[in-house]
Design an enzyme around this catalytic site. Structure first.
Site, short mmCIF file in Angstrom:
data_model
loop_
_atom_site.label_atom_id
_atom_site.label_comp_id
_atom_site.label_asym_id
_atom_site.label_seq_id
_atom_site.Cartn_x
_atom_site.Cartn_y
_atom_site.Cartn_z
N LYS A 241 0.72 -1.16 -0.04
CA LYS A 241 0.21 0.02 0.06
C LYS A 241 0.93 1.15 0.15
CE LYS A 241 -4.10 -1.97 2.20
NZ LYS A 241 -4.85 -1.93 3.31
N ARG A 242 1.99 1.17 0.73
CA ARG A 242 2.76 2.35 0.61
C ARG A 242 3.40 2.73 -0.53
NH1 ARG A 242 8.19 1.87 0.73
NH2 ARG A 242 9.11 -0.35 1.11
#
Length: 472
Positions: A241-242
């Site tokens: 997700k980052r």
């Protein structure tokens, strides 16, 4: 042997691009060999599986045009079959009832941790007489796994990989509440669906050793396995997700074409010489598992955008016009009749598409064709249309009154001649024309724009600008 593959996502979230690539590789391999490609929803985790996630997965696959064969199989509807097979294994002596309580299992793990041993079930009930079972404790069913020798995976991507059986434990097949574990369900479903090739991410590799032991215990034929390296972010770390990892629907909404997405996902870990742009029809003819690399691939948005730009240039004009109109309608931007707008888009598409890398950019670039008069000006266009510019436009407007055939070349000649007669650079005429006709300082060639808009609309937009009617 007819090839049968499956894509088997867990519906606990959106269809991310790693899953989409796995689906694509299964689909291509199957279509290459004229086999059967199945879709199985592994929804036995009832707490985390959602109807919304199932819908997102199905819609994502449909958008990518990865059509599956037959009905969707829902794993949760096969629980009785999973239990039946576990009890068959009990009867055959390849599984046993385990009465260890949660507290005993916790103590077992803590002892292993304290002694620096791997955390595995110690086989307490493996050979113990069920008569010793404590009252009121519902048993789990565990695999009686081999304790010597090794388990070998002849992987079609990674090559032969072995693990000592002593490193594996007697895993649970059926929990004490009667529900099957993932390991057990997958084997039963793959067998019953006659799956010949399991193509999936290499994060499943450790599962494969355990699943093979179930196959062997049941004396079932084993499928071929191919484990694909995971995708990484631009920094080389596992995609997360980052990194802005997104679902397939997000790429659709960002304006990517499905054929561009397929081409891009294909090249994330698979190669055919130096070919970068590979049409799906060609990919089906070429795709084999020996083209899959063993190293992770890095996601590169710039490469995806460039591929998408290529496919936009290749796409049929009517399809692009429909996509533009849908996006403009969603934003409430078209202000003219749909047939008028579509006609302008079709006429002007060759000037629009080379300037766009996504459908979003294409729609933004084409939006001026659907605006009603007087056009609102963006900041740069408003600044450009000062008094001197409007005066020059008035001269152009007068010159255009006598235009004969309204063509791009004819309009170019009229404006160019008008500029020369007044000693003005063509650019000093063209830029105010662009601002007046599009409301912006960026557009396709201005004479092409005029030709597409036609004489009446072009002259009217010019008249609005000369009169200073445009809102800012």
């Amino acid at each position: 042997m007819s090839v049968v593959t499956r894509f088997a996502p867990s519906p606990t979230g959106f269809l991310h691009i790693g899953g989409a690539r796995t689906a694509l590789f299964n689909w291509l391999f199957t279509r290459r060999h004229g086999g059967t490609y199945r879709l199985r929803i592994e929804d036995t985790d009832r707490k985390r599986s959602t109807v919304e996630a199932i819908a997102a997965i199905v819609e994502g696959l449909k958008w990518l045009e990865l059509d599956w064969d037959g009905e969707i199989v829902f794993q949760s509807r096969r629980l009785a079959r999973h239990g039946e097979v576990a009890r068959q294994m009990l009867a055959a002596g390849t599984a046993y009832r385990c009465y260890s309580t949660p507290e005993e299992l916790t103590q077992m793990r803590e002892r292993a941790r304290a002694e620096g041993r791997p955390i595995r079930y110690d086989g307490t009930w493996r050979e113990r007489d069920p008569c010793d079972a404590p009252a009121g404790v519902a048993p789990a069913i565990r695999l009686k796994a081999p304790q010597t020798g090794e388990t070998l995976v002849e992987d079609r991507v990674q090559g032969p990989v072995r693990v000592a059986n002593g490193e594996l434990d007697d895993m649970i097949l059926l929990r004490s509440d009667g529900t099957p574990t993932y390991m057990h369900s997958v084997v039963v479903d793959d067998h019953d669906m006659a799956i010949t090739h399991v193509i999936r991410g290499d994060d499943h590799f450790s599962n494969t050793f355990r699943q093979l032991q179930i196959y062997h215990a049941l004396d079932w034929p084993t499928p071929a396995f191919a484990h694909i390296p995971l995708l990484h972010g631009p920094d080389g770390a596992k995609l997360s997700k980052r990194h802005g990892a997104l679902g397939v629907e997000a790429y659709r909404d960002m304006g990517f074409l499905p054929e561009a997405m397929r081409n891009y996902l294909l090249r994330l870990g698979w190669a055919h010489g130096d070919d970068e742009t590979i049409a799906t029809e060609q990919a089906i003819l070429w795709f084999e598992l020996d083209g899959v690399g063993r190293s992770p691939s890095r996601v590169d948005m710039a490469k995806l955008q460039n591929l998408n730009a290529h496919y936009i240039r290749e796409a049929e004009a009517g399809r692009l016009a429909d996509a533009i109109m849908a996006r403009l309608a969603a934003d409430g931007r078209p202000k003219v009749a749909s047939d008028v707008l579509r006609g302008r888009l079709l006429a002007g598409m060759d000037g629009l598409r080379p300037r766009a890398k996504t459908l979003v950019e294409l729609a933004d670039l084409a939006a001026f064709y659907g605006l009603s008069r007087p056009l609102a000006l963006d900041g740069k266009a408003a600044k450009l249309l000062d008094g001197a510019a409007r005066e020059r436009l008035a001269g152009v407007h007068a010159a255009l009154a006598n235009a004969g055939e309204w063509t791009e070349s004819g309009l170019d000649a009229i404006v160019r001649n008008h500029a020369e007669q007044r000693g003005v650079k063509l650019g000093d005429m063209a830029q105010p024309l662009r601002a007046a006709l599009t409301g912006s300082t960026v557009s396709p060639g201005i004479f092409e724009v005029m030709a597409v808009l036609g004489p009446e609309e072009s002259r009217s937009r010019l008249a609005d600008a000369i009169a200073g009617l445009n809102p800012v």
